[in-house]
Design a protein around this motif. Structure first.
Motif, mmCIF file in Angstrom:
data_model
loop_
_atom_site.group_PDB
_atom_site.id
_atom_site.type_symbol
_atom_site.label_atom_id
_atom_site.label_comp_id
_atom_site.label_asym_id
_atom_site.label_seq_id
_atom_site.Cartn_x
_atom_site.Cartn_y
_atom_site.Cartn_z
ATOM 1 N N ASP A 162 2.348 5.876 -7.530
ATOM 2 C CA ASP A 162 1.289 6.456 -8.373
ATOM 3 C C ASP A 162 1.006 7.922 -8.059
ATOM 4 O O ASP A 162 0.129 8.547 -8.656
ATOM 5 C CB ASP A 162 0.002 5.634 -8.298
ATOM 6 N N THR A 165 -0.215 9.335 -5.335
ATOM 7 C CA THR A 165 -1.383 9.666 -4.505
ATOM 8 C C THR A 165 -1.022 9.929 -3.047
ATOM 9 O O THR A 165 -1.891 10.296 -2.254
ATOM 10 C CB THR A 165 -2.419 8.529 -4.560
ATOM 11 N N GLY A 166 0.232 9.733 -2.681
ATOM 12 C CA GLY A 166 0.623 9.957 -1.294
ATOM 13 C C GLY A 166 2.102 9.704 -1.099
ATOM 14 O O GLY A 166 2.852 9.490 -2.054
ATOM 15 N N THR A 167 2.531 9.702 0.159
ATOM 16 C CA THR A 167 3.925 9.450 0.511
ATOM 17 C C THR A 167 3.980 8.677 1.808
ATOM 18 O O THR A 167 3.169 8.898 2.710
ATOM 19 C CB THR A 167 4.726 10.749 0.651
ATOM 20 N N TYR A 168 4.941 7.768 1.911
ATOM 21 C CA TYR A 168 5.104 7.034 3.168
ATOM 22 C C TYR A 168 5.998 7.788 4.156
ATOM 23 O O TYR A 168 6.329 7.263 5.222
ATOM 24 C CB TYR A 168 5.640 5.613 2.928
ATOM 25 N N THR A 171 -0.377 9.105 8.093
ATOM 26 C CA THR A 171 -1.816 9.373 7.940
ATOM 27 C C THR A 171 -2.646 8.427 8.796
ATOM 28 O O THR A 171 -3.836 8.240 8.558
ATOM 29 C CB THR A 171 -2.221 9.237 6.460
ATOM 30 N N LYS A 210 0.828 -1.202 0.000
ATOM 31 C CA LYS A 210 0.000 0.000 0.000
ATOM 32 C C LYS A 210 0.864 1.255 0.000
ATOM 33 O O LYS A 210 0.609 2.208 -0.768
ATOM 34 C CB LYS A 210 -0.929 -0.017 1.211
ATOM 35 N N TRP A 211 1.895 1.279 0.833
ATOM 36 C CA TRP A 211 2.749 2.459 0.922
ATOM 37 C C TRP A 211 3.551 2.668 -0.359
ATOM 38 O O TRP A 211 3.684 3.793 -0.841
ATOM 39 C CB TRP A 211 3.686 2.341 2.122
ATOM 40 N N ALA A 257 2.707 1.640 -3.303
ATOM 41 C CA ALA A 257 1.778 1.986 -4.384
ATOM 42 C C ALA A 257 1.444 3.468 -4.374
ATOM 43 O O ALA A 257 1.450 4.131 -5.431
ATOM 44 C CB ALA A 257 0.500 1.152 -4.264
ATOM 45 N N LYS A 258 1.144 4.012 -3.211
ATOM 46 C CA LYS A 258 0.762 5.429 -3.180
ATOM 47 C C LYS A 258 1.952 6.329 -3.501
ATOM 48 O O LYS A 258 1.773 7.431 -4.041
ATOM 49 C CB LYS A 258 0.133 5.806 -1.840
ATOM 50 N N ALA A 259 3.168 5.849 -3.215
ATOM 51 C CA ALA A 259 4.348 6.632 -3.577
ATOM 52 C C ALA A 259 4.599 6.589 -5.077
ATOM 53 O O ALA A 259 4.946 7.605 -5.696
ATOM 54 C CB ALA A 259 5.566 6.119 -2.828
#
Length: 393
Positions: free
Chosen positions: A185, A187-190, A194, A178-179, A181-183
């Motif tokens: 694509d 959509t977020g950062t680890y 959050t 999950k972490w 993937a969001k980095a």
């Protein structure tokens, strides 16, 4: 027909196994806890040999059940040598202080399959070439040859270190995929918490949590990034893998290094079994970051640790050693703070060193004080040095 009874003793995955082989398939397994503490989240490993299985028997067809119940324990079969045949059966019994528990090995098609892969690891090409691993408590990563080359070519985005990074998770469910993937694509950062945790642990040139080094005179030398990887297993109880490093020089000493790393369900510490040649001693260390925390070590029990403030919380890092392997430890300081580590010097026995390394984050909730973290390390040392005994007949 005469029966020939024999005793075989082996130490596998921290569990002492002795058995008396017979011809029947169903076997009585007695697990015994000699310590005055309850034992949980310790993995018992039963080999095909210890169970007396025929070459055609499949470990996947066997389960472990507590006598007097209808419930099977969660188990995991592992093909350790990669030949396509599972070699060991893993399970985690819960045993009260100074007591034993009787279990039964049963061949049946009704063994329930675990739905969750709690202990997981993989190569991560979408983040250059990390190798990352986690269980329900902690997560780690380290870095591969492409990240090294990027740095050596003086380009941005690379990482050059054989240190071990800590991902501070505070949820039990898996977060690695999950972490990442969001980095990847966008959509977020680890690096921001959050609610699940974050990676705010800096490694740099340090040993991170459990990287190795060799001290010659007053200087510590160490390897670069791993060169090859091999995943052995993932599952409900254990993930394990092998990282190989290019031979490295320590003031004229040619050192080889191959790490076999495993992480079991419920543990805050990964097990490192390192095959090494070219030296009779080897050190492992934990970074001191800004040197604003407190270091501690216990030669008798066999552990070192560092408790430090980290952003808006606190973090305990530590390493535990089997008895008679820890020679000494030192707080090593340098003008380059990334070279400042708490080092433990270990004996190399039969070209191998073994230790357990990991962390406890205050926000995760189980270790809110330095004393609680050190108590865990002391109990962990007791357990690996007084393993659960297993008798099969």
């Amino acid at each position: 027909m005469r029966k020939h009874k024999f005793i075989l003793s082996i130490l596998v995955a921290g569990t002492f196994v002795s058995y008396s082989q017979k011809v029947e398939r169903n076997k009585l397994i007695t697990v015994t806890n000699s310590l005055n503490i309850e034992r949980e989240f310790e993995t018992v490993s039963l080999s095909r040999v210890s169970l007396g299985l025929n070459p055609s028997d499949k470990l996947e067809q066997y389960g472990i059940k507590e006598i007097g119940t209808t419930d099977f324990l969660v188990s995991q079969c592992v093909d350790e040598d990669g030949d396509g045949i599972t070699d060991v059966l893993l399970f985690q019994p819960k045993i009260m202080a100074r007591s034993n528990k009787k279990l039964e090995l049963i061949r049946t098609a009704a063994i329930p399959k675990a739905s969750e892969i709690w202990c997981y690891s993989r190569f991560v090409p979408e983040r250059i070439d990390d190798y990352a691993w986690e269980n329900n408590k902690v997560a780690f990563r380290t870095y591969g040859p492409v990240a090294q080359k990027i740095t050596e070519d003086k380009l941005k985005g690379g990482t050059l270190t054989s240190g071990i990074d800590a991902w501070l998770k505070r949820v039990e469910y898996p977060i690695l995929n999950k972490w990442y993937a969001k980095a990847s694509d966008g959509t977020g950062t680890y690096h921001k918490d959050t609610g699940e945790g974050l990676d705010n642990f800096h490694v740099g040139d340090s040993r991170g949590i459990g990287g190795v080094a060799l001290k010659v005179d007053s200087v510590y030398y160490f390897s670069k990034n791993f060169t090859t990887w091999k995943t052995i297993t993932t599952g409900p109880i254990r993930t394990s893998f092998i990282l190989t490093y290019a031979n490295w020089d320590a003031a004229g000493n040619k050192i080889s290094e191959v790490k076999h790393i495993s992480l079991d369900y419920g543990s805050f510490l990964s097990k490192f079994e390192i095959a090494v040649s070219g030296t009779k001693t080897l050190s492992t260390g934990i970074t001191l970051h800004d040197n604003n925390g407190k270091t501690e070590g216990n030669l008798k029990e066999g552990w070192i640790d560092y408790w430090q403030p980290l952003d808006d919380s606190e973090l305990g890092t530590g390493i535990v050693f089997p008895k008679n392997t820890l020679i000494s430890y030192e707080k090593y300081m340098n003008s380059n703070k990334e070279l400042c580590n708490l080092y433990a010097k270990l004996k190399v026995k039969n070209n191998k060193v073994v230790y357990y390394t990991g962390f406890g984050w205050k926000k995760q909730g189980e270790f809110t004080t330095k004393e609680a973290w050190e108590n865990y390390l002391g109990l962990f040392a007791q357990k690996i040095n007084n393993p659960i005994t297993v008798k099969i007949k």
